[in-house]
Design a protein around this motif. Structure first.
Motif, PDB file in Angstrom:
ATOM      1  N   LEU A  92       2.987  -4.798  -5.008  1.00 32.09           N
ATOM      2  CA  LEU A  92       4.480  -5.384  -5.676  1.00 32.09           C
ATOM      3  C   LEU A  92       5.435  -3.807  -6.062  1.00 32.09           C
ATOM      4  O   LEU A  92       6.586  -4.173  -5.046  1.00 32.09           O
ATOM      5  N   VAL A  93       5.084  -2.491  -6.097  1.00 33.18           N
ATOM      6  CA  VAL A  93       5.249  -1.487  -6.001  1.00 33.18           C
ATOM      7  C   VAL A  93       5.219  -0.933  -4.287  1.00 33.18           C
ATOM      8  O   VAL A  93       6.834  -0.513  -3.872  1.00 33.18           O
ATOM      9  N   ARG A  94       4.132  -1.270  -3.874  1.00 37.60           N
ATOM     10  CA  ARG A  94       4.597  -0.605  -2.052  1.00 37.60           C
ATOM     11  C   ARG A  94       3.712  -2.184  -1.330  1.00 37.60           C
ATOM     12  O   ARG A  94       2.247  -1.804  -1.494  1.00 37.60           O
ATOM     13  N   PRO A  95       4.480  -2.889  -0.497  1.00 38.53           N
ATOM     14  CA  PRO A  95       2.944  -3.297   0.694  1.00 38.53           C
ATOM     15  C   PRO A  95       2.023  -2.143   1.232  1.00 38.53           C
ATOM     16  O   PRO A  95       2.146  -1.221   0.666  1.00 38.53           O
ATOM     17  N   LEU A  96       0.685  -2.644   0.736  1.00 37.24           N
ATOM     18  CA  LEU A  96      -0.489  -2.328   1.243  1.00 37.24           C
ATOM     19  C   LEU A  96      -1.468  -2.120   2.166  1.00 37.24           C
ATOM     20  O   LEU A  96      -1.777  -3.609   3.041  1.00 37.24           O
ATOM     21  N   LYS A  97      -1.405  -0.944   3.261  1.00 37.69           N
ATOM     22  CA  LYS A  97      -1.593  -1.208   4.479  1.00 37.69           C
ATOM     23  C   LYS A  97      -3.679  -1.103   4.143  1.00 37.69           C
ATOM     24  O   LYS A  97      -2.730   0.071   3.553  1.00 37.69           O
ATOM     25  N   ALA A  98      -4.663  -1.847   4.323  1.00 40.33           N
ATOM     26  CA  ALA A  98      -5.985  -1.037   4.451  1.00 40.33           C
ATOM     27  C   ALA A  98      -6.315  -0.831   5.617  1.00 40.33           C
ATOM     28  O   ALA A  98      -7.269  -0.461   5.783  1.00 40.33           O
ATOM     29  N   GLY A  99      -5.504  -1.355   6.590  1.00 41.19           N
ATOM     30  CA  GLY A  99      -6.707  -1.176   7.707  1.00 41.19           C
ATOM     31  C   GLY A  99      -7.983  -2.418   8.387  1.00 41.19           C
ATOM     32  O   GLY A  99      -8.447  -3.166   7.292  1.00 41.19           O
ATOM     33  N   GLU A 100      -9.035  -2.525   8.872  1.00 36.28           N
ATOM     34  CA  GLU A 100     -10.156  -3.711   9.545  1.00 36.28           C
ATOM     35  C   GLU A 100     -10.835  -3.275   8.942  1.00 36.28           C
ATOM     36  O   GLU A 100     -11.206  -4.720   8.014  1.00 36.28           O
ATOM     37  N   GLY A 101     -11.238  -1.847   7.938  1.00 41.17           N
ATOM     38  CA  GLY A 101     -12.689  -2.556   7.260  1.00 41.17           C
ATOM     39  C   GLY A 101     -12.661  -2.739   5.964  1.00 41.17           C
ATOM     40  O   GLY A 101     -13.364  -3.712   5.595  1.00 41.17           O
ATOM     41  N   ALA A 102     -11.332  -2.852   5.616  1.00 43.40           N
ATOM     42  CA  ALA A 102     -10.990  -4.087   4.111  1.00 43.40           C
ATOM     43  C   ALA A 102     -11.256  -5.458   4.643  1.00 43.40           C
ATOM     44  O   ALA A 102     -11.685  -5.674   3.471  1.00 43.40           O
ATOM     45  N   SER A 282      -3.379  -9.254   8.489  1.00 43.58           N
ATOM     46  CA  SER A 282      -2.003  -8.145   8.914  1.00 43.58           C
ATOM     47  C   SER A 282      -2.753  -6.936   8.112  1.00 43.58           C
ATOM     48  O   SER A 282      -2.178  -5.685   7.676  1.00 43.58           O
ATOM     49  N   GLN A 283      -3.839  -7.395   7.776  1.00 51.51           N
ATOM     50  CA  GLN A 283      -4.273  -6.137   6.854  1.00 51.51           C
ATOM     51  C   GLN A 283      -3.775  -5.774   6.639  1.00 51.51           C
ATOM     52  O   GLN A 283      -4.168  -3.986   6.048  1.00 51.51           O
ATOM     53  N   GLY A 284      -3.337  -6.390   5.537  1.00 54.30           N
ATOM     54  CA  GLY A 284      -2.508  -5.882   4.048  1.00 54.30           C
ATOM     55  C   GLY A 284      -2.752  -7.156   2.850  1.00 54.30           C
ATOM     56  O   GLY A 284      -2.631  -8.075   3.411  1.00 54.30           O
ATOM     57  N   LEU A 285      -1.603  -6.113   2.187  1.00 53.98           N
ATOM     58  CA  LEU A 285      -1.587  -7.218   1.100  1.00 53.98           C
ATOM     59  C   LEU A 285       0.501  -6.497   0.915  1.00 53.98           C
ATOM     60  O   LEU A 285       0.315  -5.416   0.351  1.00 53.98           O
TER      61      LEU A 285
END
Length: 310
Positions: A92-102, A282-285
């Motif tokens: 909620l603070v900022r959308p999280l981009k985590a990448g493929e490995g996540a 989306s490789q993120g949350l």
């Protein structure tokens, strides 16, 4: 006098968390660059170990003292709080981009919980089951090394190498965050007891959130500084460690009767599965799933206060 001491403990603990959360976030990036691996992998292993120390210690001591229910509940409860509360707030603070490995490692997280549940279908996690869980974690580390660590490929692109001091600083910063979290828990628990708050409320709120403060601080810093791989990687790694290492060590010390409520496992799955789907797509949350996580955690608190067995 007691209130002053406990209030001071909370203040100092928060200061430690803020200062060393920032230092830890910076050091993760530095070590990852030098070592030739992604910040995600560093977060999955080294930082997850440091921030999961409260859970490891609590479950091991609870098992040793014969409080098997606490040992089991601590691990499952931490898995749920890590996703629903911590990643909910961070995304909620900022959308999280985590990448493929996540995404790949989130599947391991789900399999880890599945293995723990499979071994417990007979009503107990035996010492043999504990050994199997720890061996599974060793297999995971081996896979992680072969999958993500490419020293030959990176050596041509970097001149520096991560030193033992770099890794020691990661553990030191993580350890100081654990100290800060314990101080917050100590102060908050004592103040709540003085004010007459019921013990189960203390355990479900102040203590539960306090022991998760290292993960929370690290995740929030990752979000604020646009390092989603650190936020997500730490939580995934901590959850894998809770399912395999925390339960593995606790059941090696003393077999654990598995009386965990089906409702608890259902809540964990309701958090894990949407997380995995989001990482795949989306490789993120995003903020939408962050809001969902927090609603799920609010449901958990409602069930807790309504007397449901969790």
């Amino acid at each position: 006098m007691g209130i002053i001491i406990w209030g001071s403990a909370i203040a100092v603990g928060i200061i430690l968390l803020v200062i060393f959360g920032d230092k830890l976030s910076d050091k993760i990036i530095d070590v990852a660059r030098k070592a030739g691996v992604s910040p995600l992998v560093i977060s999955l292993v080294i930082i997850s170990f440091a921030t999961t120390l409260p859970e490891i210690t609590t479950s091991a001591l609870a098992s040793f003292e014969g409080a098997e229910g606490i040992a089991l509940g601590n691990a499952l409860g931490s898995i749920f709080a890590n996703i629903a509360l911590i990643l909910g707030l961070a995304s909620l603070v900022r959308p999280l981009k985590a990448g493929e490995g996540a995404y790949e490692n989130s599947l391991v997280m789900l399999l880890s919980l599945g293995l723990a549940m499979l071994l417990s279908v007979d009503g107990v996690l035996s010492r043999l089951d504990g050994a199997i869980l720890l061996i599974a974690y060793g297999v995971y580390l081996r896979w992680l090394y072969r999958r993500h660590f490419r020293p030959g490929r990176e050596r041509a692109r970097r001149r520096e190498r991560a030193t033992p001091l770099d890794y020691a600083l990661l553990l030191i910063y993580g350890g100081l965050m654990v100290v800060g979290a314990r101080m917050v828990v100590f102060g908050g628990k004592n103040i709540a007891e003085v004010l007459g708050v019921p013990e189960y409320v203390i355990g479900a709120t102040i203590v539960a959130i306090g022991t998760s403060l290292p993960e929370m601080t690290n995740a929030l810093y990752g979000a604020v500084r646009e390092r989603g791989s650190i936020s997500v990687g730490n939580i995934i790694g901590a959850n894998i460690m809770n399912a395999l290492v925390v339960l593995g060590i606790a059941s090696l010390i003393r077999p654990l009767p598995t009386e965990a409520s089906t409702l608890t496992v259902l809540l964990v799955l309701l958090a894990m599965i949407p997380m995995i789907v989001s990482l795949k797509r989306s490789q993120g949350l995003g903020k939408d799933i962050g809001g969902y996580f927090l609603l799920l955690y609010a449901l958990y608190l409602y069930l807790l206060f309504s007397g449901a067995k969790l």
